[in-house]
Design an enzyme around this catalytic site. Structure first.
Site, PDB file in Angstrom:
ATOM      1  N   GLU A 164      94.888  18.637 -75.492  1.00  0.00           N
ATOM      2  CA  GLU A 164      94.095  19.612 -74.724  1.00  0.00           C
ATOM      3  C   GLU A 164      93.882  20.878 -75.530  1.00  0.00           C
ATOM      4  O   GLU A 164      94.852  21.376 -76.115  1.00  0.00           O
ATOM      5  CB  GLU A 164      94.812  19.945 -73.411  1.00  0.00           C
ATOM      6  CG  GLU A 164      94.896  18.732 -72.491  1.00  0.00           C
ATOM      7  CD  GLU A 164      95.541  19.032 -71.146  1.00  0.00           C
ATOM      8  OE1 GLU A 164      95.902  20.192 -70.874  1.00  0.00           O
ATOM      9  OE2 GLU A 164      95.686  18.097 -70.357  1.00  0.00           O
TER      10      GLU A 164
ATOM     11  N   HIS B 197      92.144  20.401 -66.898  1.00  0.00           N
ATOM     12  CA  HIS B 197      93.499  20.783 -66.483  1.00  0.00           C
ATOM     13  C   HIS B 197      93.455  21.978 -65.513  1.00  0.00           C
ATOM     14  O   HIS B 197      93.915  23.065 -65.846  1.00  0.00           O
ATOM     15  CB  HIS B 197      94.355  21.118 -67.712  1.00  0.00           C
ATOM     16  CG  HIS B 197      95.828  21.055 -67.452  1.00  0.00           C
ATOM     17  ND1 HIS B 197      96.726  20.657 -68.406  1.00  0.00           N
ATOM     18  CD2 HIS B 197      96.577  21.341 -66.354  1.00  0.00           C
ATOM     19  CE1 HIS B 197      97.953  20.710 -67.907  1.00  0.00           C
ATOM     20  NE2 HIS B 197      97.886  21.127 -66.657  1.00  0.00           N
TER      21      HIS B 197
ATOM     22  N   ARG C 203     100.420  14.731 -66.724  1.00  0.00           N
ATOM     23  CA  ARG C 203     100.258  15.099 -68.129  1.00  0.00           C
ATOM     24  C   ARG C 203      99.582  13.925 -68.840  1.00  0.00           C
ATOM     25  O   ARG C 203      99.849  12.764 -68.522  1.00  0.00           O
ATOM     26  CB  ARG C 203     101.611  15.357 -68.802  1.00  0.00           C
ATOM     27  CG  ARG C 203     102.258  16.680 -68.441  1.00  0.00           C
ATOM     28  CD  ARG C 203     101.553  17.881 -69.077  1.00  0.00           C
ATOM     29  NE  ARG C 203     102.210  19.142 -68.810  1.00  0.00           N
ATOM     30  CZ  ARG C 203     101.988  19.923 -67.733  1.00  0.00           C
ATOM     31  NH1 ARG C 203     101.106  19.570 -66.822  1.00  0.00           N
ATOM     32  NH2 ARG C 203     102.636  21.065 -67.593  1.00  0.00           N
TER      33      ARG C 203
END
Ligand SMILES: NC(=O)c1ccc[n+]([C@@H]2O[C@H](COP(=O)([O-])OP(=O)(O)OC[C@H]3O[C@@H](n4cnc5c(N)ncnc54)[C@H](O)[C@@H]3O)[C@@H](O)[C@H]2O)c1
Ligand SMILES: O=C(O)[C@H](O)CO
Length: 327
Positions: free
Chosen positions: A266, A285, A237
């Site tokens: 994000e 991601h 993360r």
């Protein structure tokens, strides 16, 4: 009347279709949140939520009086205030295990792409610059037989170690909350303290969850401890890394390069300074984002939801001891 569910962001269409047989579905495909009138109404009425990365905190729970279960389509659950959910007797679930191999493939891919400078050299060919032979300043670095330090030797960390050990003959060091005996035996992985791992590794791969304890676990000091020939990979993360410190380390040559699948924010803003650097490979991601894996994750999340709303114990219940066994 069917129970109502709010489907948030990425859930497979086939799974939504199945869910619609039992539930009244409202689907938000993007980042809608409190303040959007349609979202406000759906959350007010929802018995369950299924989806990716919806921030479920006090503010949201205060306007969701019917909520019984929140089902993440992800293994990470840093988007959930688990304590608050438990206090309100709302079940929370995630999707562990089924994404390990897919995510490990992506992280190894990112590691190799960074070490061998694959995106940069792909652009070199496609932009028509390959008119003389490759120059030494375009060479990458070897991956095989190097030392890989894995921070977080859990399910995905172990799947990365397996690939690195058997596929690339890498030496594995790891740092974890507790020693992982299986990884030690199967992949000859050696436990070390974080500082030692940072100092000895050629590749440092971050694979821990995002918690209060792990926030910015990689900061100025940690990047300075790494070899200046080392490569940093974040598959966990964004919050686990101080992005300013990473920028600084990449810019000043404290480390060689970085491969990043996750960002503090994000989608990351277009003006994120990290995006200006040549020695970083970035991804949006994608760890678990294959057709097969996303489908399986959606299915497992839906199973959690179905069981929970039908009065059975969901297979991946997170607040199991504090909630289910007492009720
Ligand atoms: N990039 C992606 O698309 C993607 C995909 C899946 C998971 N993830 C992230 O990866 C994380 C790990 O997933 P997993 O399934 O391997 O989880 P896991 O629970 O199996 O493993 C996490 C490991 O981290 C260790 N850990 C936790 N806090 C620590 C600390 N402070 N110091 C040292 N070790 C610590 C735990 O002991 C555990 O072994 C998830 O929480 C998620 O945030 C990212
Ligand atoms: O935590 C996970 O499963 C992934 O990061 C979701 O995309």
């Amino acid at each position: 009347m069917k129970p109502k569910i709010l489907v948030y962001m990425r859930v497979d269409d086939r799974v939504i279709k199945e869910l619609a047989k039992d539930f009244e579905v409202t689907h938000f495909k993007n980042h809608e949140y409190i303040g959007d009138p349609a979202f406000d109404q759906a959350i007010r009425e929802a018995d369950g939520i299924i989806g990716l990365a919806l921030k479920v905190n006090k503010e949201l729970l205060d306007v969701a009086p019917n909520l019984k279960i929140v089902c993440n389509v992800s293994v990470g659950y840093d988007n959930l205030d688990l304590e608050e959910l438990t206090r309100r007797k709302i079940m929370a679930t995630n999707t562990p295990g089924i994404l390990d191999d897919t995510t490990a493939d992506a992280i190894l891919g990112l590691l190799i792409a960074t070490a061998r400078r694959i995106p940069e050299l792909d652009s070199f060919v496609k932009s028509g610059q390959w008119d003389i032979s490759l120059q030494p300043d375009q060479y990458g670095v070897d991956v095989h037989h190097k030392t890989l330090g894995i921070i977080g030797m859990g399910n995905i960390g172990s799947a990365i170690a397996r690939r690195a050990h058997f596929g690339f003959n890498m030496k594995i060091l790891y740092h974890n909350r507790s020693q992982n005996k299986e990884a030690g035996e199967k992949y000859q992985a050696t436990y070390c303290e974080l500082d030692e791992l940072l100092e000895k590794s050629d590749f440092v791969c971050l694979m821990i969850p995002s918690t209060k304890e792990t926030e910015k676990i990689m900061g100025y000091e940690q990047f300075k401890r790494m070899k200046n020939t080392a490569i940093f990979i974040n598959g966990s993360r964004g919050n686990n890394v101080d992005e300013d410190a990473l920028y600084n380390a990449l810019k000043n040559g404290d480390i060689l390069s970085a491969g990043i699948d996750v960002f503090t924010q994000e989608p990351t803003p277009k003006d994120n300074p990290l995006l200006q650097l040549k020695n970083i490979v970035t991804l949006p991601h994608i760890g678990s984002s294959t057709m097969e894996c996303e489908y399986n994750m959606s299915k497992l999340a839906a199973e959690n939801l179905m069981k929970g709303l039908h009065g059975k114990k969901p297979p991946c219940l997170l607040n199991v001891t504090s909630f289910w066994e007492q009720s």
